[in-house]
Design a protein around this motif. Structure first.
Motif, PDB file in Angstrom:
ATOM      1  N   THR A 146     -21.295  76.372  -5.893  1.00  8.52           N
ATOM      2  CA  THR A 146     -21.529  75.350  -4.869  1.00  8.52           C
ATOM      3  C   THR A 146     -21.853  74.017  -5.552  1.00  8.52           C
ATOM      4  O   THR A 146     -21.434  72.966  -5.074  1.00  8.52           O
ATOM      5  N   ARG A 201     -43.452  80.670 -14.015  1.00  8.44           N
ATOM      6  CA  ARG A 201     -43.683  81.657 -15.079  1.00  8.44           C
ATOM      7  C   ARG A 201     -45.006  81.520 -15.818  1.00  8.44           C
ATOM      8  O   ARG A 201     -45.484  82.495 -16.348  1.00  8.44           O
ATOM      9  N   ASP A 223     -35.947  70.498  -5.215  1.00 16.34           N
ATOM     10  CA  ASP A 223     -34.661  70.823  -5.829  1.00 16.34           C
ATOM     11  C   ASP A 223     -34.814  71.730  -7.032  1.00 16.34           C
ATOM     12  O   ASP A 223     -33.914  72.457  -7.387  1.00 16.34           O
ATOM     13  N   MET A 281     -21.533  88.681 -15.677  1.00 17.44           N
ATOM     14  CA  MET A 281     -22.995  88.598 -15.682  1.00 17.44           C
ATOM     15  C   MET A 281     -23.623  89.955 -15.354  1.00 17.44           C
ATOM     16  O   MET A 281     -24.662  90.322 -15.917  1.00 17.44           O
ATOM     17  N   GLU A 305     -29.092  87.120  -7.139  1.00 18.56           N
ATOM     18  CA  GLU A 305     -27.837  86.794  -6.464  1.00 18.56           C
ATOM     19  C   GLU A 305     -27.976  86.987  -4.958  1.00 18.56           C
ATOM     20  O   GLU A 305     -27.462  86.202  -4.169  1.00 18.56           O
ATOM     21  N   ASN A 316     -26.604  79.554  -0.399  1.00 16.85           N
ATOM     22  CA  ASN A 316     -25.432  78.755  -0.771  1.00 16.85           C
ATOM     23  C   ASN A 316     -24.310  78.881   0.249  1.00 16.85           C
ATOM     24  O   ASN A 316     -23.539  77.942   0.459  1.00 16.85           O
ATOM     25  N   ASP A 352     -29.903  84.047  -3.518  1.00 20.04           N
ATOM     26  CA  ASP A 352     -29.165  82.779  -3.572  1.00 20.04           C
ATOM     27  C   ASP A 352     -27.907  82.781  -2.709  1.00 20.04           C
ATOM     28  O   ASP A 352     -27.469  81.730  -2.264  1.00 20.04           O
ATOM     29  N   ARG A 410     -35.262  79.083 -18.847  1.00 22.89           N
ATOM     30  CA  ARG A 410     -36.060  78.738 -17.666  1.00 22.89           C
ATOM     31  C   ARG A 410     -35.163  78.602 -16.434  1.00 22.89           C
ATOM     32  O   ARG A 410     -35.545  78.961 -15.331  1.00 22.89           O
ATOM     33  N   THR A 451     -31.860  79.834 -14.735  1.00 26.19           N
ATOM     34  CA  THR A 451     -30.765  80.799 -14.731  1.00 26.19           C
ATOM     35  C   THR A 451     -29.962  80.574 -13.454  1.00 26.19           C
ATOM     36  O   THR A 451     -30.475  80.769 -12.354  1.00 26.19           O
ATOM     37  N   LEU A 452     -28.729  80.136 -13.625  1.00 25.72           N
ATOM     38  CA  LEU A 452     -27.902  79.836 -12.445  1.00 25.72           C
ATOM     39  C   LEU A 452     -27.326  81.123 -11.886  1.00 25.72           C
ATOM     40  O   LEU A 452     -26.789  81.945 -12.631  1.00 25.72           O
ATOM     41  N   SER A 453     -27.418  81.278 -10.562  1.00 26.18           N
ATOM     42  CA  SER A 453     -26.702  82.394  -9.938  1.00 26.18           C
ATOM     43  C   SER A 453     -25.253  81.938  -9.769  1.00 26.18           C
ATOM     44  O   SER A 453     -24.960  80.733  -9.805  1.00 26.18           O
ATOM     45  N   MET A 462     -22.611  75.683   2.255  1.00 27.38           N
ATOM     46  CA  MET A 462     -21.183  75.403   2.363  1.00 27.38           C
ATOM     47  C   MET A 462     -20.797  75.110   3.804  1.00 27.38           C
ATOM     48  O   MET A 462     -19.999  74.225   4.086  1.00 27.38           O
ATOM     49  N   ARG A 488     -19.605  70.472  -5.436  1.00 27.80           N
ATOM     50  CA  ARG A 488     -20.148  69.149  -5.108  1.00 27.80           C
ATOM     51  C   ARG A 488     -19.820  68.143  -6.207  1.00 27.80           C
ATOM     52  O   ARG A 488     -19.447  67.006  -5.939  1.00 27.80           O
ATOM     53  N   VAL A 494     -23.060  78.921 -17.453  1.00 30.55           N
ATOM     54  CA  VAL A 494     -24.291  79.669 -17.159  1.00 30.55           C
ATOM     55  C   VAL A 494     -25.039  79.997 -18.453  1.00 30.55           C
ATOM     56  O   VAL A 494     -26.257  79.790 -18.564  1.00 30.55           O
ATOM     57  N   SER A 545     -30.995  67.208  -9.444  1.00 38.92           N
ATOM     58  CA  SER A 545     -31.683  68.505  -9.458  1.00 38.92           C
ATOM     59  C   SER A 545     -31.543  69.072 -10.869  1.00 38.92           C
ATOM     60  O   SER A 545     -30.637  68.679 -11.612  1.00 38.92           O
ATOM     61  N   GLU A 546     -32.413  70.002 -11.189  1.00 34.51           N
ATOM     62  CA  GLU A 546     -32.371  70.589 -12.534  1.00 34.51           C
ATOM     63  C   GLU A 546     -31.021  71.238 -12.828  1.00 34.51           C
ATOM     64  O   GLU A 546     -30.468  71.098 -13.921  1.00 34.51           O
ATOM     65  N   THR A 566     -24.878  79.605  -6.771  1.00 34.21           N
ATOM     66  CA  THR A 566     -25.428  78.263  -7.017  1.00 34.21           C
ATOM     67  C   THR A 566     -24.501  77.480  -7.942  1.00 34.21           C
ATOM     68  O   THR A 566     -24.235  76.295  -7.715  1.00 34.21           O
ATOM     69  N   LEU A 567     -24.000  78.149  -8.971  1.00 31.68           N
ATOM     70  CA  LEU A 567     -23.116  77.468  -9.922  1.00 31.68           C
ATOM     71  C   LEU A 567     -21.897  76.889  -9.205  1.00 31.68           C
ATOM     72  O   LEU A 567     -21.569  75.707  -9.370  1.00 31.68           O
ATOM     73  N   PRO A 579     -32.973  61.264  -8.091  1.00 37.38           N
ATOM     74  CA  PRO A 579     -33.058  62.119  -9.290  1.00 37.38           C
ATOM     75  C   PRO A 579     -32.136  63.329  -9.135  1.00 37.38           C
ATOM     76  O   PRO A 579     -31.941  63.819  -8.035  1.00 37.38           O
ATOM     77  N   PHE A 605     -13.093  76.978   0.384  1.00 40.21           N
ATOM     78  CA  PHE A 605     -13.939  77.244  -0.782  1.00 40.21           C
ATOM     79  C   PHE A 605     -13.456  78.505  -1.503  1.00 40.21           C
ATOM     80  O   PHE A 605     -13.392  78.554  -2.730  1.00 40.21           O
ATOM     81  N   LEU A 629     -20.766  73.143  -8.611  1.00 39.53           N
ATOM     82  CA  LEU A 629     -19.509  72.662  -9.211  1.00 39.53           C
ATOM     83  C   LEU A 629     -18.626  72.007  -8.148  1.00 39.53           C
ATOM     84  O   LEU A 629     -17.991  70.986  -8.387  1.00 39.53           O
TER      85      LEU A 629
END
Lengths: 111, 306
Positions: free
Chosen positions: A50, B163, B304, B38, B57, B64, B60, A40, A42-44, B68, A54, A30, A9-10, A47-48, A7, B23, A52
Protein backbone atom coordinates in the motif's frame (compact mmCIF):
# COMPACT_ATOMS: atom_id res chain seq x y z
CA UNK A 1 9.11 21.30 -7.32
CA UNK A 2 6.58 21.32 -4.47
CA UNK A 3 7.69 19.11 -1.62
CA UNK A 4 5.23 18.01 1.05
CA UNK A 5 5.87 19.77 4.36
CA UNK A 6 4.35 16.87 6.30
CA UNK A 7 6.85 14.66 8.11
CA UNK A 8 7.22 11.27 6.47
CA UNK A 9 6.01 8.18 8.25
CA UNK A 10 8.76 5.86 9.37
CA UNK A 11 7.79 3.25 6.79
CA UNK A 12 7.90 5.76 3.92
CA UNK A 13 11.18 7.21 5.15
CA UNK A 14 12.89 3.84 5.37
CA UNK A 15 11.52 2.63 2.02
CA UNK A 16 12.81 5.76 0.27
CA UNK A 17 16.12 5.46 2.09
CA UNK A 18 16.41 1.84 1.04
CA UNK A 19 15.73 2.65 -2.62
CA UNK A 20 18.15 5.56 -2.51
CA UNK A 21 21.12 3.19 -2.42
CA UNK A 22 19.90 0.90 -5.23
CA UNK A 23 16.71 -0.23 -7.00
CA UNK A 24 15.08 -3.18 -5.23
CA UNK A 25 12.10 -5.53 -5.35
CA UNK A 26 9.59 -5.81 -2.49
CA UNK A 27 11.22 -8.58 -0.48
CA UNK A 28 14.65 -6.91 -0.72
CA UNK A 29 13.10 -3.67 0.52
CA UNK A 30 11.62 -5.43 3.58
CA UNK A 31 14.98 -6.98 4.42
CA UNK A 32 16.87 -3.72 3.89
CA UNK A 33 14.42 -1.73 6.01
CA UNK A 34 14.82 -4.26 8.81
CA UNK A 35 18.55 -3.89 8.64
CA UNK A 36 18.47 -0.07 8.33
CA UNK A 37 16.20 0.27 11.35
CA UNK A 38 18.01 -2.30 13.48
CA UNK A 39 14.98 -4.64 13.22
CA UNK A 40 12.78 -1.94 14.80
CA UNK A 41 10.65 -1.47 11.68
CA UNK A 42 9.34 -4.67 10.16
CA UNK A 43 7.10 -4.04 7.17
CA UNK A 44 4.19 -6.38 6.62
CA UNK A 45 3.50 -7.32 3.01
CA UNK A 46 0.25 -5.35 2.93
CA UNK A 47 1.86 -2.25 4.45
CA UNK A 48 4.75 -2.46 1.99
CA UNK A 49 2.55 -2.61 -1.09
CA UNK A 50 0.00 0.00 0.00
CA UNK A 51 2.94 2.32 0.69
CA UNK A 52 4.60 1.45 -2.63
CA UNK A 53 1.33 2.19 -4.42
CA UNK A 54 1.10 5.61 -2.78
CA UNK A 55 4.72 6.36 -3.63
CA UNK A 56 4.12 5.30 -7.25
CA UNK A 57 0.97 7.45 -7.45
CA UNK A 58 2.87 10.45 -6.03
CA UNK A 59 5.73 9.90 -8.45
CA UNK A 60 8.29 9.41 -5.67
CA UNK A 61 9.30 6.00 -7.02
CA UNK A 62 8.85 4.25 -10.36
CA UNK A 63 8.69 0.72 -11.62
CA UNK A 64 12.04 -0.01 -13.17
CA UNK A 65 11.75 -3.40 -14.75
CA UNK A 66 10.94 -7.01 -14.10
CA UNK A 67 13.81 -9.32 -13.33
CA UNK A 68 13.67 -13.06 -12.93
CA UNK A 69 14.87 -14.57 -9.70
CA UNK A 70 15.95 -18.10 -10.50
CA UNK A 71 13.12 -20.45 -11.38
CA UNK A 72 10.42 -18.32 -9.68
CA UNK A 73 8.11 -15.70 -11.09
CA UNK A 74 9.57 -12.36 -12.21
CA UNK A 75 9.96 -9.71 -9.55
CA UNK A 76 9.04 -6.07 -10.02
CA UNK A 77 11.89 -3.73 -9.19
CA UNK A 78 11.35 -0.17 -7.99
CA UNK A 79 13.68 2.81 -8.04
CA UNK A 80 13.50 6.23 -6.45
CA UNK A 81 12.73 9.19 -8.73
CA UNK A 82 14.31 12.62 -8.60
CA UNK A 83 11.16 13.90 -6.86
CA UNK A 84 11.39 11.07 -4.31
CA UNK A 85 15.06 11.90 -3.75
CA UNK A 86 14.16 15.54 -3.05
CA UNK A 87 11.47 14.51 -0.58
CA UNK A 88 13.93 12.24 1.21
CA UNK A 89 16.59 14.96 1.27
CA UNK A 90 14.05 17.43 2.69
CA UNK A 91 13.03 14.94 5.39
CA UNK A 92 16.67 14.27 6.33
CA UNK A 93 17.24 18.02 6.51
CA UNK A 94 14.16 18.39 8.74
CA UNK A 95 15.31 15.60 11.08
CA UNK A 96 18.81 17.06 11.13
CA UNK A 97 17.38 20.44 12.10
CA UNK A 98 15.47 18.87 15.00
CA UNK A 99 18.56 17.10 16.28
CA UNK A 100 20.68 20.23 15.84
CA UNK A 101 18.18 22.24 17.90
CA UNK A 102 18.50 19.70 20.73
CA UNK A 103 22.30 19.74 20.50
CA UNK A 104 22.26 23.53 20.60
CA UNK A 105 20.60 23.26 24.00
CA UNK A 106 23.15 20.70 25.11
CA UNK A 107 20.54 17.92 25.16
CA UNK A 108 22.04 14.66 23.95
CA UNK A 109 20.61 11.16 24.14
CA UNK A 110 17.64 11.71 26.43
CA UNK A 111 16.85 8.45 28.12
CA UNK B 1 6.85 -26.61 8.79
CA UNK B 2 6.95 -26.20 5.02
CA UNK B 3 3.36 -27.51 4.88
CA UNK B 4 2.27 -24.94 7.42
CA UNK B 5 3.79 -22.02 5.51
CA UNK B 6 2.24 -23.45 2.33
CA UNK B 7 -1.21 -23.53 3.93
CA UNK B 8 -0.73 -20.02 5.28
CA UNK B 9 0.24 -18.95 1.74
CA UNK B 10 -2.97 -20.41 0.32
CA UNK B 11 -5.03 -18.51 2.89
CA UNK B 12 -3.16 -15.29 2.08
CA UNK B 13 -3.69 -15.86 -1.61
CA UNK B 14 -7.41 -16.11 -0.93
CA UNK B 15 -7.38 -12.95 1.21
CA UNK B 16 -5.62 -10.98 -1.54
CA UNK B 17 -8.78 -11.32 -3.63
CA UNK B 18 -10.46 -8.90 -1.24
CA UNK B 19 -8.34 -5.98 -2.51
CA UNK B 20 -9.76 -3.66 -5.18
CA UNK B 21 -9.33 -5.07 -8.67
CA UNK B 22 -6.93 -2.40 -9.91
CA UNK B 23 -4.66 -2.91 -6.91
CA UNK B 24 -4.77 -6.68 -7.35
CA UNK B 25 -3.79 -6.51 -11.01
CA UNK B 26 -0.79 -4.37 -10.12
CA UNK B 27 0.47 -6.08 -6.97
CA UNK B 28 -1.19 -9.44 -6.27
CA UNK B 29 1.57 -11.65 -7.68
CA UNK B 30 4.33 -9.69 -6.00
CA UNK B 31 2.54 -9.66 -2.65
CA UNK B 32 2.09 -13.41 -2.70
CA UNK B 33 5.73 -14.00 -3.69
CA UNK B 34 6.98 -11.76 -0.89
CA UNK B 35 4.56 -13.27 1.60
CA UNK B 36 5.73 -16.79 0.81
CA UNK B 37 9.39 -15.78 1.07
CA UNK B 38 8.77 -14.08 4.40
CA UNK B 39 6.72 -17.03 5.71
CA UNK B 40 9.50 -19.42 4.71
CA UNK B 41 12.05 -17.19 6.46
CA UNK B 42 9.92 -17.09 9.59
CA UNK B 43 9.28 -20.85 9.59
CA UNK B 44 13.05 -21.46 9.47
CA UNK B 45 13.33 -19.54 12.73
CA UNK B 46 10.70 -21.78 14.38
CA UNK B 47 6.98 -22.04 14.93
CA UNK B 48 6.80 -19.01 17.21
CA UNK B 49 8.48 -16.81 14.61
CA UNK B 50 5.95 -18.05 12.05
CA UNK B 51 3.08 -17.40 14.44
CA UNK B 52 4.29 -13.84 15.17
CA UNK B 53 4.75 -13.21 11.45
CA UNK B 54 1.21 -14.42 10.72
CA UNK B 55 -0.24 -12.30 13.55
CA UNK B 56 1.51 -9.20 12.25
CA UNK B 57 0.15 -9.81 8.77
CA UNK B 58 -3.28 -10.57 10.18
CA UNK B 59 -3.40 -7.27 12.04
CA UNK B 60 -2.05 -5.20 9.16
CA UNK B 61 -4.12 -6.83 6.44
CA UNK B 62 -7.59 -5.38 7.23
CA UNK B 63 -6.05 -1.99 8.02
CA UNK B 64 -4.38 -1.75 4.62
CA UNK B 65 -7.37 -3.25 2.87
CA UNK B 66 -9.56 -0.51 4.25
CA UNK B 67 -6.94 2.09 3.34
CA UNK B 68 -7.17 0.99 -0.26
CA UNK B 69 -10.95 1.26 -0.32
CA UNK B 70 -11.01 4.59 1.49
CA UNK B 71 -8.39 6.27 -0.63
CA UNK B 72 -10.51 9.14 -1.84
CA UNK B 73 -10.11 12.80 -1.05
CA UNK B 74 -13.84 13.44 -0.81
CA UNK B 75 -14.09 11.62 2.50
CA UNK B 76 -13.99 13.42 5.80
CA UNK B 77 -10.43 13.67 7.17
CA UNK B 78 -10.86 11.14 9.97
CA UNK B 79 -11.63 8.43 7.40
CA UNK B 80 -8.70 9.18 5.12
CA UNK B 81 -6.25 6.33 4.78
CA UNK B 82 -3.58 7.50 7.24
CA UNK B 83 -5.94 8.33 10.06
CA UNK B 84 -8.24 5.37 9.46
CA UNK B 85 -5.29 3.00 9.31
CA UNK B 86 -3.85 4.20 12.59
CA UNK B 87 -7.19 4.14 14.36
CA UNK B 88 -7.97 0.64 13.10
CA UNK B 89 -4.55 -0.66 14.08
CA UNK B 90 -5.02 0.57 17.66
CA UNK B 91 -8.56 -0.87 17.69
CA UNK B 92 -7.47 -4.30 16.48
CA UNK B 93 -4.54 -4.40 18.87
CA UNK B 94 -6.70 -3.63 21.88
CA UNK B 95 -9.41 -6.01 20.69
CA UNK B 96 -7.01 -8.90 20.32
CA UNK B 97 -5.28 -8.14 23.62
CA UNK B 98 -8.54 -8.01 25.56
CA UNK B 99 -9.88 -11.16 23.92
CA UNK B 100 -6.70 -13.05 24.82
CA UNK B 101 -6.87 -11.67 28.32
CA UNK B 102 -10.21 -13.40 28.92
CA UNK B 103 -8.81 -16.72 27.71
CA UNK B 104 -5.92 -16.48 30.16
CA UNK B 105 -8.09 -17.69 33.04
CA UNK B 106 -8.70 -21.05 31.40
CA UNK B 107 -5.51 -22.38 32.95
CA UNK B 108 -7.38 -22.73 36.26
CA UNK B 109 -9.59 -25.38 34.69
CA UNK B 110 -6.88 -27.61 33.33
CA UNK B 111 -7.46 -31.11 34.77
CA UNK B 112 -3.88 -31.61 35.88
CA UNK B 113 -4.00 -28.60 38.17
CA UNK B 114 -3.35 -29.79 41.75
CA UNK B 115 -6.69 -28.50 42.94
CA UNK B 116 -7.43 -31.28 45.47
CA UNK B 117 -4.07 -30.60 47.17
CA UNK B 118 -4.80 -26.92 47.35
CA UNK B 119 -8.28 -27.70 48.64
CA UNK B 120 -6.90 -29.87 51.46
CA UNK B 121 -4.40 -27.14 52.33
CA UNK B 122 -7.25 -24.63 52.27
CA UNK B 123 -9.18 -26.66 54.87
CA UNK B 124 -6.06 -27.46 56.90
CA UNK B 125 -5.52 -23.74 57.30
CA UNK B 126 -9.07 -23.47 58.56
CA UNK B 127 -10.48 -21.38 55.71
CA UNK B 128 -14.09 -21.90 54.77
CA UNK B 129 -15.21 -22.20 51.27
CA UNK B 130 -15.94 -24.73 48.58
CA UNK B 131 -13.92 -26.39 45.87
CA UNK B 132 -15.56 -23.95 43.48
CA UNK B 133 -14.23 -20.99 45.49
CA UNK B 134 -10.66 -22.19 45.05
CA UNK B 135 -11.22 -22.72 41.37
CA UNK B 136 -12.67 -19.26 41.08
CA UNK B 137 -9.72 -17.70 42.92
CA UNK B 138 -7.25 -19.62 40.74
CA UNK B 139 -9.11 -18.43 37.67
CA UNK B 140 -8.79 -14.83 38.76
CA UNK B 141 -5.18 -15.27 39.86
CA UNK B 142 -4.20 -16.77 36.52
CA UNK B 143 -5.93 -13.87 34.80
CA UNK B 144 -3.83 -11.54 36.89
CA UNK B 145 -0.60 -13.19 35.82
CA UNK B 146 -1.26 -14.51 32.34
CA UNK B 147 -3.62 -11.79 31.15
CA UNK B 148 -1.14 -8.93 31.41
CA UNK B 149 1.65 -11.08 29.98
CA UNK B 150 -0.44 -12.09 26.94
CA UNK B 151 -1.62 -8.54 26.49
CA UNK B 152 1.94 -7.23 26.77
CA UNK B 153 3.21 -9.74 24.20
CA UNK B 154 0.51 -8.93 21.67
CA UNK B 155 0.86 -5.18 22.11
CA UNK B 156 4.64 -5.33 21.91
CA UNK B 157 4.37 -7.29 18.68
CA UNK B 158 2.02 -4.78 17.14
CA UNK B 159 3.78 -1.68 18.39
CA UNK B 160 7.51 -2.38 17.97
CA UNK B 161 8.27 1.09 19.32
CA UNK B 162 7.21 -0.20 22.73
CA UNK B 163 10.13 -2.61 22.92
CA UNK B 164 11.82 -0.78 25.76
CA UNK B 165 9.66 -3.09 27.81
CA UNK B 166 10.70 -1.77 31.22
CA UNK B 167 9.12 1.54 30.35
CA UNK B 168 5.77 0.26 29.12
CA UNK B 169 5.16 -2.99 30.95
CA UNK B 170 3.88 -1.37 34.16
CA UNK B 171 1.22 0.48 32.17
CA UNK B 172 0.13 -2.68 30.38
CA UNK B 173 0.05 -4.70 33.58
CA UNK B 174 -1.93 -2.00 35.38
CA UNK B 175 -4.37 -1.77 32.49
CA UNK B 176 -5.29 -5.41 32.66
CA UNK B 177 -4.55 -6.33 36.27
CA UNK B 178 -6.32 -3.61 38.21
CA UNK B 179 -9.81 -4.46 36.95
CA UNK B 180 -9.14 -8.12 37.78
CA UNK B 181 -8.15 -7.15 41.33
CA UNK B 182 -11.46 -5.35 41.67
CA UNK B 183 -13.26 -8.36 40.26
CA UNK B 184 -11.61 -10.63 42.83
CA UNK B 185 -12.68 -8.26 45.56
CA UNK B 186 -16.18 -8.25 44.18
CA UNK B 187 -16.47 -12.02 43.96
CA UNK B 188 -14.97 -12.43 47.44
CA UNK B 189 -17.16 -9.84 49.13
CA UNK B 190 -20.38 -10.35 47.19
CA UNK B 191 -21.41 -13.92 46.74
CA UNK B 192 -24.56 -13.45 44.72
CA UNK B 193 -24.73 -12.69 41.03
CA UNK B 194 -27.74 -10.42 41.19
CA UNK B 195 -26.91 -6.84 40.42
CA UNK B 196 -26.89 -5.04 43.74
CA UNK B 197 -25.98 -1.42 44.36
CA UNK B 198 -22.54 -2.42 45.69
CA UNK B 199 -22.02 -4.65 42.71
CA UNK B 200 -22.74 -1.76 40.38
CA UNK B 201 -20.34 0.49 42.26
CA UNK B 202 -17.61 -2.14 41.92
CA UNK B 203 -18.37 -2.53 38.23
CA UNK B 204 -18.22 1.24 37.71
CA UNK B 205 -14.93 1.47 39.56
CA UNK B 206 -13.64 -1.42 37.48
CA UNK B 207 -14.58 0.34 34.23
CA UNK B 208 -12.98 3.55 35.45
CA UNK B 209 -9.76 1.69 36.18
CA UNK B 210 -9.67 0.01 32.79
CA UNK B 211 -10.28 3.37 31.20
CA UNK B 212 -7.50 4.88 33.28
CA UNK B 213 -5.17 2.10 32.21
CA UNK B 214 -6.13 2.54 28.57
CA UNK B 215 -5.52 6.25 28.84
CA UNK B 216 -2.06 5.78 30.30
CA UNK B 217 -1.26 3.07 27.78
CA UNK B 218 -2.44 5.11 24.80
CA UNK B 219 -0.51 8.13 26.04
CA UNK B 220 2.64 6.07 26.33
CA UNK B 221 2.11 4.62 22.87
CA UNK B 222 1.64 8.13 21.53
CA UNK B 223 4.67 9.36 23.52
CA UNK B 224 2.84 12.53 24.32
CA UNK B 225 2.31 12.57 28.04
CA UNK B 226 0.59 15.92 28.18
CA UNK B 227 -2.42 14.41 26.44
CA UNK B 228 -3.15 12.14 29.39
CA UNK B 229 -6.01 14.32 30.76
CA UNK B 230 -7.86 14.04 27.43
CA UNK B 231 -7.41 10.32 27.31
CA UNK B 232 -8.26 9.81 30.95
CA UNK B 233 -11.55 11.49 30.26
CA UNK B 234 -12.25 9.59 27.06
CA UNK B 235 -11.14 6.22 28.43
CA UNK B 236 -13.48 5.74 31.39
CA UNK B 237 -16.45 7.39 29.71
CA UNK B 238 -16.10 5.40 26.51
CA UNK B 239 -15.45 2.15 28.28
CA UNK B 240 -18.36 2.65 30.61
CA UNK B 241 -20.78 3.26 27.75
CA UNK B 242 -19.46 0.41 25.67
CA UNK B 243 -19.24 -2.08 28.53
CA UNK B 244 -22.63 -1.21 29.90
CA UNK B 245 -24.27 -1.66 26.51
CA UNK B 246 -22.44 -4.89 25.79
CA UNK B 247 -23.12 -6.25 29.27
CA UNK B 248 -26.80 -5.60 28.91
CA UNK B 249 -27.07 -6.93 25.39
CA UNK B 250 -24.53 -9.73 25.27
CA UNK B 251 -23.64 -10.97 28.73
CA UNK B 252 -27.24 -11.27 29.89
CA UNK B 253 -28.00 -13.28 26.81
CA UNK B 254 -24.99 -15.48 27.55
CA UNK B 255 -26.02 -16.06 31.18
CA UNK B 256 -29.49 -17.06 30.08
CA UNK B 257 -28.55 -19.26 27.17
CA UNK B 258 -25.09 -20.69 27.58
CA UNK B 259 -24.94 -24.07 29.22
CA UNK B 260 -21.27 -24.95 29.01
CA UNK B 261 -18.06 -23.48 30.31
CA UNK B 262 -16.62 -23.03 26.82
CA UNK B 263 -19.70 -21.17 25.64
CA UNK B 264 -19.33 -18.80 28.54
CA UNK B 265 -15.60 -18.24 28.00
CA UNK B 266 -16.04 -17.69 24.27
CA UNK B 267 -18.87 -15.32 24.89
CA UNK B 268 -16.81 -13.29 27.39
CA UNK B 269 -13.86 -13.30 25.00
CA UNK B 270 -16.08 -12.00 22.22
CA UNK B 271 -17.44 -9.33 24.49
CA UNK B 272 -13.92 -8.33 25.52
CA UNK B 273 -12.77 -8.27 21.90
CA UNK B 274 -15.65 -5.99 20.95
CA UNK B 275 -14.94 -3.85 23.97
CA UNK B 276 -11.26 -3.60 23.04
CA UNK B 277 -12.05 -2.71 19.44
CA UNK B 278 -14.52 -0.07 20.55
CA UNK B 279 -12.03 1.35 23.04
CA UNK B 280 -9.25 1.32 20.47
CA UNK B 281 -11.47 3.13 17.97
CA UNK B 282 -12.38 5.73 20.53
CA UNK B 283 -8.81 6.36 21.65
CA UNK B 284 -7.58 6.37 18.06
CA UNK B 285 -10.15 8.97 17.06
CA UNK B 286 -9.35 11.15 20.08
CA UNK B 287 -5.61 10.97 19.28
CA UNK B 288 -6.24 11.71 15.62
CA UNK B 289 -8.46 14.73 16.35
CA UNK B 290 -5.92 16.06 18.81
CA UNK B 291 -3.19 15.66 16.23
CA UNK B 292 -5.22 17.58 13.63
CA UNK B 293 -6.10 20.40 15.99
CA UNK B 294 -2.54 20.99 17.10
CA UNK B 295 -1.10 24.30 15.90
CA UNK B 296 1.60 24.14 13.19
CA UNK B 297 4.96 23.22 14.62
CA UNK B 298 3.41 21.61 17.70
CA UNK B 299 5.03 18.25 18.40
CA UNK B 300 1.99 16.22 17.42
CA UNK B 301 1.35 12.62 18.25
CA UNK B 302 3.20 10.67 15.61
CA UNK B 303 0.62 7.97 15.07
CA UNK B 304 2.21 7.19 11.72
CA UNK B 305 5.03 5.52 13.53
CA UNK B 306 2.72 2.97 15.15
Amino acid sequence: MKISSQPLSEQTYFILLSLQSAPKHGYAIVKDVQSLSNVRVTLSVSTLYTTLKRLLDDGWIRLLDEVSQGPGKPRKVYEITRKGGSVLAAEIQRLDMLVSAARLRGVEGLS
Amino acid sequence: MKDISGSVGRIYNFLLRLYPRSFRIEFEDQMLLDFLDMATDASKRGKWALLFFCLRELIDFPVNLLKMYLETESMIPIFRPHAAGNILRIALAFGLALALNSFAGIVAFIDQMPLPTIWRLWHFLGWRGTYHDIQSILLRASELVLGPVLAAVILLMIFPEMRPIKRYLPAIVLTFALPSVLDILRSTLLKNLALTFDDTIFALASYALVGLGFGILASLIARERRKIPWLLFAGPLGLFLVSWTLNVLLLRFQIEHSATFWNAVTSVAMRNALMGVAMGLLLGIVLEFKRRNDPPGFPSVQLDSL
